[in-house]
Design a protein around this motif. Structure first.
Motif, PDB file in Angstrom:
ATOM      1  N   ALA A 272       0.833  -1.205   0.000  1.00 33.02           N
ATOM      2  CA  ALA A 272       0.000   0.000   0.000  1.00 33.02           C
ATOM      3  C   ALA A 272       0.868   1.257   0.000  1.00 33.02           C
ATOM      4  CB  ALA A 272      -0.924  -0.004   1.213  1.00 33.02           C
ATOM      5  N   THR A 273       1.978   1.216   0.731  1.00 33.77           N
ATOM      6  CA  THR A 273       2.900   2.349   0.735  1.00 33.77           C
ATOM      7  C   THR A 273       3.480   2.567  -0.654  1.00 33.77           C
ATOM      8  OG1 THR A 273       3.459   1.953   3.063  1.00 33.77           O
ATOM      9  CG2 THR A 273       4.992   3.296   1.788  1.00 33.77           C
TER      10      THR A 273
ATOM     11  N   GLN B 200       0.918   4.260  -2.784  1.00 34.22           N
ATOM     12  CA  GLN B 200       0.786   5.672  -2.452  1.00 34.22           C
ATOM     13  C   GLN B 200       1.916   6.485  -3.083  1.00 34.22           C
ATOM     14  OE1 GLN B 200      -1.664   7.173  -1.191  1.00 34.22           O
ATOM     15  NE2 GLN B 200      -1.181   8.666   0.392  1.00 34.22           N
TER      16      GLN B 200
ATOM     17  N   PRO C 158       1.628   5.528  -7.689  1.00 38.32           N
ATOM     18  CA  PRO C 158       0.339   5.001  -8.185  1.00 38.32           C
ATOM     19  C   PRO C 158       0.345   4.707  -9.678  1.00 38.32           C
ATOM     20  CG  PRO C 158       0.177   7.351  -7.666  1.00 38.32           C
ATOM     21  CD  PRO C 158       1.489   6.880  -7.113  1.00 38.32           C
TER      22      PRO C 158
ATOM     23  N   SER D 222      -3.816   3.383   8.935  1.00 42.88           N
ATOM     24  CA  SER D 222      -4.291   4.564   9.652  1.00 42.88           C
ATOM     25  C   SER D 222      -4.323   4.391  11.161  1.00 42.88           C
ATOM     26  CB  SER D 222      -5.704   4.935   9.161  1.00 42.88           C
ATOM     27  OG  SER D 222      -6.657   3.986   9.581  1.00 42.88           O
TER      28      SER D 222
ATOM     29  N   GLU E  24      -4.516   7.274   6.498  1.00 43.28           N
ATOM     30  CA  GLU E  24      -5.152   6.522   5.438  1.00 43.28           C
ATOM     31  C   GLU E  24      -4.342   6.603   4.144  1.00 43.28           C
ATOM     32  OE1 GLU E  24      -9.221   7.606   4.924  1.00 43.28           O
ATOM     33  OE2 GLU E  24      -9.829   6.795   6.878  1.00 43.28           O
ATOM     34  N   ILE E  25      -4.395   5.538   3.379  1.00 42.39           N
ATOM     35  CA  ILE E  25      -3.727   5.475   2.084  1.00 42.39           C
ATOM     36  C   ILE E  25      -4.795   5.315   1.006  1.00 42.39           C
ATOM     37  CG2 ILE E  25      -2.276   4.043   0.588  1.00 42.39           C
ATOM     38  CD1 ILE E  25      -0.447   3.557   2.942  1.00 42.39           C
ATOM     39  N   ALA E  26      -4.842   6.265   0.087  1.00 39.30           N
ATOM     40  CA  ALA E  26      -5.829   6.228  -0.994  1.00 39.30           C
ATOM     41  C   ALA E  26      -5.217   5.760  -2.311  1.00 39.30           C
ATOM     42  CB  ALA E  26      -6.476   7.595  -1.174  1.00 39.30           C
ATOM     43  N   ALA E  27      -3.939   6.104  -2.539  1.00 40.27           N
ATOM     44  CA  ALA E  27      -3.256   5.731  -3.784  1.00 40.27           C
ATOM     45  C   ALA E  27      -4.098   6.119  -4.998  1.00 40.27           C
ATOM     46  CB  ALA E  27      -2.923   4.238  -3.798  1.00 40.27           C
ATOM     47  N   GLU E  28      -4.508   7.379  -5.037  1.00 36.23           N
ATOM     48  CA  GLU E  28      -5.321   7.879  -6.145  1.00 36.23           C
ATOM     49  C   GLU E  28      -4.612   7.643  -7.481  1.00 36.23           C
ATOM     50  OE1 GLU E  28      -8.280   9.115  -6.135  1.00 36.23           O
ATOM     51  OE2 GLU E  28      -8.682   9.613  -4.015  1.00 36.23           O
TER      52      GLU E  28
ATOM     53  N   GLN F  28     -10.222   2.559   2.117  1.00 37.15           N
ATOM     54  CA  GLN F  28      -9.333   3.707   1.957  1.00 37.15           C
ATOM     55  C   GLN F  28      -8.817   3.824   0.528  1.00 37.15           C
ATOM     56  OE1 GLN F  28      -6.097   3.586   4.852  1.00 37.15           O
ATOM     57  NE2 GLN F  28      -7.482   2.714   6.374  1.00 37.15           N
ATOM     58  N   LEU F  29      -8.415   2.696  -0.054  1.00 40.35           N
ATOM     59  CA  LEU F  29      -7.828   2.715  -1.385  1.00 40.35           C
ATOM     60  C   LEU F  29      -8.862   3.157  -2.408  1.00 40.35           C
ATOM     61  CD1 LEU F  29      -5.857  -0.648  -1.140  1.00 40.35           C
ATOM     62  CD2 LEU F  29      -4.822   1.628  -1.372  1.00 40.35           C
TER      63      LEU F  29
END
Length: 516
Positions: free
Chosen positions: A240-241, A244, A247, A262, A440-444, A471-472
């Motif tokens: 996930a990092t 982020q 992406p 989070s 939170e990690i969204a990785a838009e 979150q993603l």
């Protein structure tokens, strides 16, 4: 005194079958087909000061000891500090198992968790166990030791005797007393000092953010435009990092047994305590159906008897043949080790039955399994690396009221585990302040990311997978209803089909898919 609940290692491979393979380099060996022979390093869009790293050519050598395909080994040079690439270097150990098709194909990177578990060993021991037969056939399966771990430039702290004393010696004063606190604090100080002395300046750079940058470097030098990745447990936080940070370089990512980025360290430890209590009750319900079970009555009766056993060895530890004493903390470690997989419940029954008879041998077997300790010593540095990552990744706890509330919640929801869960925070005396943040990690902008959660996973509780998928921005949740840690390759055809179809064909599972 900081009473932060301890954060347990989240090791997806803990209950794996023990397959011993030595992935040593054969001096002078020449590979028939090296990994990615047609793919040059991907350097488009890379900053000039990083080109020496992203453009490096890899020297692959055949590896010995694997019997299910072609394995090759190499090392990759990475910056010590990605924010200052000229500040020094470290080495990353990499192993690849060539796909069964025998043709050049994309790379599938994998990480088994921890933080601190060896991805190199995971793939060397069995690429099929690591990713399943179908994926091992289609992909070049890549295992690597993250910075600080194993064969990479490693965190180094104590020798075997020192680690034994640190992990297993029982404080002279009673649990919770000032003397008990002082002794544990002193031990943590000595451990931290040994890590600083033995690790050659790498401790402040052992962070998940740096490790995610390393993973993008591996993607590039392997010749892949996008990252294809299967991460278990802590490996979900690493993945996930990565998403982020990069992406636009996300290909097909599967994150199994998610950590919620989070939540604080205090919340992680609290939720894990409750999760392991739930798993322990499920074990007890199963145990009571077996004539070999050392407990009788209801689940509540059995849990109370286990609590009595823990209190007994806390007061009067049991001596093992090797001289170590089994107290409540080591017995709890053995219990936790067996709860990672339902397949290990029979071992827990044996350990608890022996302990009730005054024999600690099998309880130590489970605790040693957790710490990767064998008759010859510690087989890896996973315990040291685990401490290094967590002390740098998690901000310090400063809210005494929150700590009190966490203690109260653990006592209410995990009464059997509670007395042996909270204690002195070893990170308070770490040589460097944490640099990580929780959020939170969204990785838009990332491609779909599949998150797999198991409903009674004790190490990475199900609600974390739900939270990460929410979150993603492109998160997709797949649920396995069942026991144990992680969901893929654990006997659910439904989960396996969803993961494999995505990684092989790009077909995204239905969000909210529930499997048994």
């Amino acid at each position: 005194m900081n009473r932060r609940a301890r954060v347990l290692a989240a090791l997806a491979t803990l209950a794996a079958a023990c397959v011993t393979l030595t992935a040593c380099v054969i001096p002078g060996a020449t590979a028939d087909r090296l990994p990615a022979p047609d793919r040059a390093p991907v350097i488009a869009g890379i900053a000039a000061d990083l080109l020496p790293y992203y453009g490096q050519q890899l020297d692959w050598t055949a590896c010995e000891g694997a019997d299910e395909g072609s394995y090759y080994c190499t090392t990759v040079t990475a910056p010590l500090d990605w924010s200052a690439p000229d500040a020094g270097e470290l080495e990353l150990a990499v192993i690849v198992r060539i796909g069964d098709s025998g043709e050049s194909t994309a790379s599938l990177l994998t990480n088994p968790g921890g933080p601190g578990a060896s991805g190199y060993d995971l793939v060397a021991d069995s690429a099929v166990f690591a990713v399943g037969e179908k994926l091992a056939e289609a992909y070049d399966v890549v295992g690597f030791d993250p910075r600080g771990v194993g064969r990479s430039t490693a965190v180094t702290c104590l020798d075997t005797d020192g680690m034994d004393a640190y992990l297993f010696d029982i404080p002279a004063d009673p649990r919770g007393s000032d003397g008990w606190t002082d002794e544990l604090t002193q031990r943590n100080e000595e451990f931290a000092a040994a890590c600083e002395a033995g690790s050659h300046g790498i401790l402040p750079f052992i962070t998940t953010v740096n490790a995610a940058h390393d993973m993008d470097l591996l993607r590039a030098v392997l010749g892949d435009d996008e990252l294809t990745y299967l991460g278990y447990s802590y490996g979900t936080f690493l993945g996930a990092t990565y998403a982020q940070l990069f992406p636009d370089r996300v290909g097909r990512l599967v994150l199994d047994g998610a950590i919620d980025p989070s939540v604080s360290g205090l919340e992680v430890g609290t939720t894990q305590a409750i999760g392991f209590e739930s798993a322990l009750r499920a074990y007890m319900a199963d145990c009571l159906t077996d004539r070999e079970c050392p407990f009788r009555g209801t689940v509540d009766d059995a849990m109370a008897d286990l609590g009595t056993l823990l209190a007994s060895v806390d007061r009067t530890p049991l001596r093992n043949d090797d001289g170590r004493m089994l107290g409540a903390d080591s017995l709890m470690t053995g219990i936790v080790a067996a709860l990672y997989s339902q397949d290990s419940w029979t071992y827990l029954t044996q350990a608890l039955g022996q302990a009730l008879s005054g024999d600690p041998e099998f309880a130590f077997f489970l605790a040693d399994f957790y710490y990767n300790r064998s008759e010859s010593g510690y087989d890896d540095n996973s315990t040291e690396a685990f401490r290094a990552y967590n002390c740098m990744d998690y901000p310090a706890e400063t809210d005494a009221a929150a700590e009190d509330a966490a203690d109260a919640l653990i006592a209410e929801k995990a009464p059997t585990i509670a007395p042996y869960w909270t204690g002195v925070d070893a990170c308070e005396v770490w040589p460097y302040p944490p640099t990580g943040t929780r959020g939170e990690i969204a990785a838009e902008g990332a491609a779909p990311i599949v998150v797999v959660g198991t409903t009674n996973d004790p190490a990475t509780p199900y609600e974390w997978s739900v939270s990460l998928a929410e979150q993603l921005a492109s998160g997709v949740l797949v649920t396995r209803e069942g026991e144990g840690h992680t969901g893929f390759n654990k006997g659910s055809d439904c989960v396996d089909d969803a993961v494999e179809t995505y990684l092989l064909e790009g077909t995204v599972p239905t969000d909210g898919l529930v499997c048994r």
